[in-house]
Design a protein around this motif. Structure first.
Motif, mmCIF file in Angstrom:
data_model
loop_
_atom_site.group_PDB
_atom_site.id
_atom_site.type_symbol
_atom_site.label_atom_id
_atom_site.label_comp_id
_atom_site.label_asym_id
_atom_site.label_seq_id
_atom_site.Cartn_x
_atom_site.Cartn_y
_atom_site.Cartn_z
ATOM 1 N N ALA A 125 0.952 -8.263 -36.408
ATOM 2 C CA ALA A 125 0.426 -9.327 -35.550
ATOM 3 C C ALA A 125 0.499 -8.976 -34.064
ATOM 4 C CB ALA A 125 1.196 -10.618 -35.812
ATOM 5 N N LEU A 126 0.402 -7.700 -33.730
ATOM 6 C CA LEU A 126 0.468 -7.276 -32.340
ATOM 7 C C LEU A 126 -0.788 -7.658 -31.562
ATOM 8 C CD1 LEU A 126 1.925 -3.715 -32.924
ATOM 9 C CD2 LEU A 126 3.099 -5.571 -31.730
ATOM 10 N N THR A 127 -0.652 -7.684 -30.243
ATOM 11 C CA THR A 127 -1.795 -7.770 -29.348
ATOM 12 C C THR A 127 -2.033 -6.386 -28.759
ATOM 13 O OG1 THR A 127 -1.414 -10.081 -28.767
ATOM 14 C CG2 THR A 127 -2.666 -8.758 -27.196
ATOM 15 N N LEU A 128 -3.285 -5.927 -28.793
ATOM 16 C CA LEU A 128 -3.639 -4.618 -28.250
ATOM 17 C C LEU A 128 -4.540 -4.776 -27.038
ATOM 18 C CD1 LEU A 128 -2.457 -3.577 -30.936
ATOM 19 C CD2 LEU A 128 -4.340 -1.942 -31.027
ATOM 20 N N MET A 129 -4.260 -3.981 -26.001
ATOM 21 C CA MET A 129 -5.054 -3.951 -24.768
ATOM 22 C C MET A 129 -5.638 -2.553 -24.670
ATOM 23 S SD MET A 129 -1.649 -5.192 -22.851
ATOM 24 C CE MET A 129 -0.527 -6.085 -23.935
ATOM 25 N N VAL A 130 -6.936 -2.422 -24.876
ATOM 26 C CA VAL A 130 -7.538 -1.117 -25.108
ATOM 27 C C VAL A 130 -8.430 -0.685 -23.960
ATOM 28 C CG1 VAL A 130 -8.919 0.273 -26.708
ATOM 29 C CG2 VAL A 130 -7.482 -1.585 -27.589
ATOM 30 N N GLY A 131 -8.271 0.571 -23.548
ATOM 31 C CA GLY A 131 -9.155 1.196 -22.584
ATOM 32 C C GLY A 131 -9.921 2.331 -23.233
ATOM 33 N N GLY A 132 -11.172 2.510 -22.840
ATOM 34 C CA GLY A 132 -12.005 3.560 -23.414
ATOM 35 C C GLY A 132 -13.370 3.018 -23.775
ATOM 36 N N ASP A 133 -14.161 3.833 -24.442
ATOM 37 C CA ASP A 133 -15.522 3.440 -24.804
ATOM 38 C C ASP A 133 -15.518 2.381 -25.901
ATOM 39 O OD1 ASP A 133 -16.410 5.305 -22.989
ATOM 40 O OD2 ASP A 133 -16.762 6.864 -24.504
ATOM 41 N N ALA A 134 -16.375 1.383 -25.757
ATOM 42 C CA ALA A 134 -16.433 0.281 -26.726
ATOM 43 C C ALA A 134 -16.813 0.777 -28.112
ATOM 44 C CB ALA A 134 -17.405 -0.784 -26.253
#
Length: 297
Positions: A125-134
């Protein structure tokens, strides 16, 4: 996809176990071989072997220094189509540089800061904050969804780790400030259950008052999450980021002092929630809980 995982410690091991429970065989590597077995992963002989045997490689490592060392081992094995997802808390400028090195070999890279702690990792149940190409994130989602409840695409390479540093700074302030308040409440003779109820119904409410201290006051420090050393590392990364951005960091002294003190007093490798004991030590040996509370927690 064939899934590889490098770094199966407190958080990485829990995330890898979620992937295994999701029906994937995970090829794992950790400096402690027992961590690989505990997560239910198949052991790999090296970082390179993980890359060779995987379509997606997940990294969960302590800091940028370790991430860069691991990437030096991984890069010779990078190839077109390989996807690397860095779940560590790392310096955004390092992240952007590594993104470029992988891109030159035809491989893709996402920085994916995580939030939620050990319990959320355990429960997927983590929250992820993602950088990079969609579009790269879309490729990774089937695996990331196995241990995440929320996935946010924050922008280009480095954006995920930037958002993670901003979040962790607020987390550090809330935890250290609440620890100080709870020690003060204890020394004032207040009932700590009542104090928390008031805070949680008032403007002082925060993640620590809601989720951490209801356990801590009964002796449960929620072990398995971020240590005081790693919390201090994250705060310092935020301070460096703020300086690079030209932002006046007027509120960083508190958490730097609090988690630095916790390290100096012997709590370096203990969960960051023990910062309350470090503050208690400096306040006359205060503990929020009594032995009787601990026995019945």
């Amino acid at each position: 996809m064939r899934v590889g995982f490098v770094g199966l410690g407190n958080m990485g091991g829990r995330m890898a176990a979620c992937v295994v429970r999701g029906g994937h065989e995970v090829l794992g590597y950790d400096v402690r071989a027992e961590n690989v077995a505990a997560a239910g992963a198949k052991p790999a002989a090296s970082v390179g072997a993980v890359a060779d045997g995987s379509d997606i490689v997940l990294l969960s490592l302590p800091d940028s220094r370790v991430v860069e060392a691991v990437m030096q081992e991984l890069l010779p094995h990078a190839r077109a189509g390989l996807l690397v997802v860095d779940l560590s808390t790392a310096a955004p400028d390092s992240t952007v540089r590594l993104h470029g090195l992988l891109a030159a070999r035809g491989a893709a890279y996402l920085d994916a800061g995580i939030s939620g702690g050990a319990a959320a990792a355990e429960n997927g149940a983590l929250t992820l904050m993602v950088g990079g190409d969609a579009d790269v994130l879309d490729r990774a989602r089937p695996v990331l969804d196995l241990f995440s409840a929320h996935i946010f695409h924050c922008g280009p390479s480095g954006a995920g780790h930037t958002v993670k540093l901003l979040n962790n700074f607020l987390n550090a302030i809330a935890l250290s400030a609440t620890a100080e308040v709870m020690v003060a409440g204890k020394k004032a003779g207040l009932d700590l259950e009542t104090l928390l109820a008031v805070l949680n119904a008032s403007s002082g409410v925060n993640f620590a008052t809601l989720n951490r201290f209801p356990k801590i006051i009964h002796g449960d420090y929620l072990k398995g999450g971020l240590t005081n050393t790693l919390m201090l590392k994250d705060v310092n990364l935020y301070v460096e980021l703020a300086a690079r951005l030209g932002v006046a960091s007027l509120n960083s002294a508190g958490p730097v002092a609090s988690f630095g003190t916790a390290r100096a007093l012997g709590y370096a490798d203990e969960i960051s929630n023990t910062v309350v004991d470090a503050i208690g030590d400096l306040s006359g040996g205060v503990r929020l809980h009594t032995p009787a509370d601990k026995e019945h927690s």
